[in-house]
Design a protein around this motif. Sequence first.
Motif, PDB file in Angstrom:
ATOM      1  N   GLY A  37      -2.086   0.477  -3.348  1.00 12.37           N
ATOM      2  CA  GLY A  37      -1.694   0.483  -1.944  1.00 12.37           C
ATOM      3  C   GLY A  37      -1.032  -0.825  -1.586  1.00 12.37           C
ATOM      4  N   ASP A  42      -0.851   1.754   3.011  1.00 13.39           N
ATOM      5  CA  ASP A  42       0.103   2.766   2.560  1.00 13.39           C
ATOM      6  C   ASP A  42       0.009   2.926   1.046  1.00 13.39           C
ATOM      7  OD1 ASP A  42       1.073   3.123   5.155  1.00 13.39           O
ATOM      8  OD2 ASP A  42       2.598   1.574   4.919  1.00 13.39           O
ATOM      9  N   ILE A  43       0.633   3.964   0.535  1.00 13.36           N
ATOM     10  CA  ILE A  43       0.595   4.274  -0.889  1.00 13.36           C
ATOM     11  C   ILE A  43       1.881   3.779  -1.549  1.00 13.36           C
ATOM     12  CG2 ILE A  43       0.479   6.140  -2.583  1.00 13.36           C
ATOM     13  CD1 ILE A  43      -0.816   7.811  -0.217  1.00 13.36           C
ATOM     14  N   VAL A  53       0.029   7.142   4.488  1.00 12.00           N
ATOM     15  CA  VAL A  53      -1.079   8.082   4.371  1.00 12.00           C
ATOM     16  C   VAL A  53      -0.956   9.167   5.447  1.00 12.00           C
ATOM     17  CG1 VAL A  53      -3.591   8.327   4.552  1.00 12.00           C
ATOM     18  CG2 VAL A  53      -2.612   6.415   3.275  1.00 12.00           C
TER      19      VAL A  53
END
Length: 71
Positions: A37, A42-43, A53
Amino acid sequence: MTEKRELSATATIEAVETFSKDSKMAELAVLVIMSHGDNRGDIKCYDHSVCRVQDVLEAFSGNKKQSRVGE
């Protein structure tokens, strides 16, 4: 079970949307995303793009049908 690897942010959202529309999907599904992350939660995707996400949850719920996410 469906497995996807090394996806960009766009491909991740598309894969989640496709999975959520699968006619074989039951009332309950488990979605696991294994990734690093960032400091906002966030990814980070394979190509270093970032996927929120919230975008994944909206893609999973279809945003057009009643969502049971979080229940």
